[in-house]
Each structure stands twice: as structure tokens, then as C-alpha cells.
Write a protein that holds these residues in place. Sequence first.
Motif, PDB file in Angstrom:
ATOM      1  N   ALA A 121       0.801  -1.229   0.000  1.00 45.78           N
ATOM      2  CA  ALA A 121       0.000   0.000   0.000  1.00 45.78           C
ATOM      3  C   ALA A 121       0.835   1.281   0.000  1.00 45.78           C
ATOM      4  O   ALA A 121       0.323   2.348   0.335  1.00 45.78           O
ATOM      5  CB  ALA A 121      -0.988   0.008   1.164  1.00 45.78           C
ATOM      6  N   GLN A 139       2.399   1.729   3.417  1.00 47.40           N
ATOM      7  CA  GLN A 139       1.578   2.930   3.549  1.00 47.40           C
ATOM      8  C   GLN A 139       2.374   4.227   3.580  1.00 47.40           C
ATOM      9  O   GLN A 139       1.828   5.278   3.923  1.00 47.40           O
ATOM     10  CB  GLN A 139       0.671   2.829   4.790  1.00 47.40           C
ATOM     11  CG  GLN A 139      -0.333   1.694   4.671  1.00 47.40           C
ATOM     12  CD  GLN A 139      -1.346   1.681   5.787  1.00 47.40           C
ATOM     13  OE1 GLN A 139      -1.054   2.096   6.904  1.00 47.40           O
ATOM     14  NE2 GLN A 139      -2.538   1.199   5.498  1.00 47.40           N
ATOM     15  N   GLY A 157       4.274   4.426   6.945  1.00 41.18           N
ATOM     16  CA  GLY A 157       3.381   5.556   7.136  1.00 41.18           C
ATOM     17  C   GLY A 157       4.017   6.924   6.983  1.00 41.18           C
ATOM     18  O   GLY A 157       3.359   7.935   7.258  1.00 41.18           O
TER      19      GLY A 157
END
Length: 203
Positions: A121, A139, A157
Motif C-alpha cells: 500500500a 503505507q 506511514g
Amino acid sequence: MYLFGASGHCKVIIDIIASTPDLTIEGIVDDHPKHDDIFTIPVYNTKIFQTFSDKQVIVSVGDNSTRKKIVNQLLAQYPIAVHTRAIVSNHAFIGEGTVIMAGAVINPDAVIGQHCIINTAAVIEHECKISSFVHISPQAALAGDVTVGEGTHIGIGAVIIQGIKIGKWATIGAGAVVISDVPDYAVVVGNPGKIIKYNIEHE
């Protein structure tokens, strides 16, 4: 095809290959194997192979510097592995040996170097330039026209705003928000991202 490295990262690459009908893993090789098989795929000691020059190999090692050392010592053919649930623009370039996990998005005019990891992702926007042996963690999001130097690790992230230049062998911590350029070997954490130290040089 063979995977070189029998770590947890190897298991994710097995899933990528399993999603791709025209690729099959014959075995996994490791300098110090701890298992006889992973998901029924046999694990071999590298000592039993005289050469890999006639074999397709993906180096399934998560650590960037270790992956580079293996590639520098190993003469092999290096395919690309892209999960069928990743989205990769037809106008992006992907270098040999790079792996792209499920849910990743790579947009037009992005250039990804050799033996990179684009993890689950992660988002690589238009016109980004990712050098070889980089790991973009799950992410993480890189806005347009971001440049990342060789061997750098972008943590889970993390967010990199558009136009930023990140040097080689840097580390961007988990959840960091990078709004200014990052020099070689720097370790950046926080929001906004700040340099807290420097990695030991890899060259």
C-alpha cells in the motif's frame, strides 16, 4: 526462479509470485537456512549451487545494505515481481530485481531503480525518482517529483511532500512528515521531520 534469503520478507515475495501465473519458485536459498521449507517450497544452503548465472533470482532480504552486498557478489538474472493487486502505470519504469507488494500504487513517469522494495500500500506519485536498493515501507506516501537516493529506507506511514530530495542511505522514521530536503545518511523523525543523527556511511 529462486529466492535468495529465507527471512520473513521472503514470505511476502512468495505471495507476490503466487499471484503471478507465469512465475514459479523452484526453491529458496540461504547462507544459513533455519528451515527445510517455507510454505512447502524447499530451502537450500547456497553452498550446493556452483553458479546462479543461469537462474532467475530475487534477493528476498529486507535490509538494504545486505541486499546490495548479495547482489554485488551474485551473478544471476534478476526479474521484477509485481503483485497482481498493485497498480503500476504503463508509463512508469521499474528496475530489475525490484519487488512491488499488494496495494502499492506507482504513477506515471515514476522511475524505480534496481532491487527496491515497494511495500504494501505504498504510494509513489508521478515523476518520483527512486534509486536502487531503496525500501519504501507499507503505507508510506511520496508526493510528485520526490527523489530518493540509493539505499534509503522510508519508514511505515511516512509522508514526503512534493519536490523533496532525500539523499542516499538515509532513514526516514515511521510516520515522519518530510517537508524539507534530507542530506545523505541523515535519520529523520517526527512531524515536521527533523534530523536526529546520521547513519554510518555504507561506502
